[in-house]
Design a protein around this motif. Structure first.
Motif, PDB file in Angstrom:
ATOM      1  N   SER A 102      -5.003  13.686  14.453  1.00  0.00           N
ATOM      2  CA  SER A 102      -4.801  13.457  12.476  1.00  0.00           C
ATOM      3  C   SER A 102      -5.014  11.892  12.509  1.00  0.00           C
ATOM      4  N   VAL A 103      -5.639  12.314  10.615  1.00  0.00           N
ATOM      5  CA  VAL A 103      -6.590  11.542  10.359  1.00  0.00           C
ATOM      6  C   VAL A 103      -5.562  10.771   9.326  1.00  0.00           C
ATOM      7  N   VAL A 104      -5.227   9.461   9.117  1.00  0.00           N
ATOM      8  CA  VAL A 104      -4.529   8.518   7.895  1.00  0.00           C
ATOM      9  C   VAL A 104      -5.637   8.259   7.416  1.00  0.00           C
ATOM     10  N   GLY A 105      -5.427   8.575   5.759  1.00  0.00           N
ATOM     11  CA  GLY A 105      -6.519   7.639   5.193  1.00  0.00           C
ATOM     12  C   GLY A 105      -6.645   6.396   4.842  1.00  0.00           C
ATOM     13  N   ALA A 106      -7.597   5.838   4.258  1.00  0.00           N
ATOM     14  CA  ALA A 106      -6.811   4.836   3.501  1.00  0.00           C
ATOM     15  C   ALA A 106      -5.970   3.924   2.606  1.00  0.00           C
ATOM     16  N   ALA A 107      -5.252   3.307   2.890  1.00  0.00           N
ATOM     17  CA  ALA A 107      -4.140   2.441   2.385  1.00  0.00           C
ATOM     18  C   ALA A 107      -3.377   3.708   2.058  1.00  0.00           C
ATOM     19  N   ALA A 108      -2.456   4.544   3.194  1.00  0.00           N
ATOM     20  CA  ALA A 108      -1.858   5.442   2.969  1.00  0.00           C
ATOM     21  C   ALA A 108       0.032   4.859   3.191  1.00  0.00           C
ATOM     22  N   LEU A 109       0.809   5.112   2.489  1.00  0.00           N
ATOM     23  CA  LEU A 109       2.351   5.111   3.236  1.00  0.00           C
ATOM     24  C   LEU A 109       2.547   5.417   4.136  1.00  0.00           C
ATOM     25  N   VAL A 110       2.513   6.007   5.024  1.00  0.00           N
ATOM     26  CA  VAL A 110       3.496   7.052   6.594  1.00  0.00           C
ATOM     27  C   VAL A 110       4.996   6.563   6.588  1.00  0.00           C
ATOM     28  N   ASN A 111       5.568   7.264   6.017  1.00  0.00           N
ATOM     29  CA  ASN A 111       6.977   7.295   6.151  1.00  0.00           C
ATOM     30  C   ASN A 111       6.933   8.686   6.589  1.00  0.00           C
TER      31      ASN A 111
END
Length: 153
Positions: free
Chosen positions: A82-91
């Protein structure tokens, strides 16, 4: 990576973590990062919250990428590839092989890391990315095309 391993985080030896990334110093042993993961600049992996006394592990699956400035909160699992985009808040947990972005992070694409990039390492990055010429002297350099004509002037 070795410093965080010495502090108790469970990191595969192939993990790349940018120098400006922050792993929770209060509970690094709750962080597990699998093979081939890339953690970019300014990422924060937070395993505890003083405000609501929440504590939870963070697990990042193999070959996942975490973009610059992303924040991963306690109790989150990021699926493999998976890829988490820049400045994402993963809760919340991120499924396998998707792209997420935003605040809070939501699935934006049903494909994660481009498969042709999965086996890139520090040793072969420049070659696979096309930024380095082959070092074999028997390989002729490409002939430039000028005005639609190939060959020498």
């Amino acid at each position: 990576t070795r410093l965080w391993q010495a502090c108790g985080a469970h990191l595969h030896s192939s993990v790349w973590i940018a120098r400006t990334a922050s792993l929770d110093e209060d509970a690094p042993e709750l962080i597990t990062i699998d093979e081939g993961v890339r953690v970019s600049y300014g990422v924060m992996l937070i395993t505890h919250s003083d405000l609501d006394k929440e504590v939870g592990p963070i697990h990042i699956g193999r070959q996942a990428w975490v973009g610059a400035g992303a924040i991963i909160l306690p109790g989150v699992t990021i699926g493999a590839y998976s890829v988490v985009g820049a400045a994402a808040l993963v809760n919340k947990d991120v499924p396998i092989d998707v792209r997420v972005a935003g605040v809070p992070a939501k699935v934006i694409k049903n494909t994660g890391v481009p498969k042709e990039w999965i086996h890139i390492t520090d040793d072969n990055y420049e070659t696979l990315a096309g930024t380095q010429r082959a070092t074999d002297a028997s390989v002729a350099p490409p002939v430039a095309s000028v005005g639609g004509q190939n060959g020498s002037a």
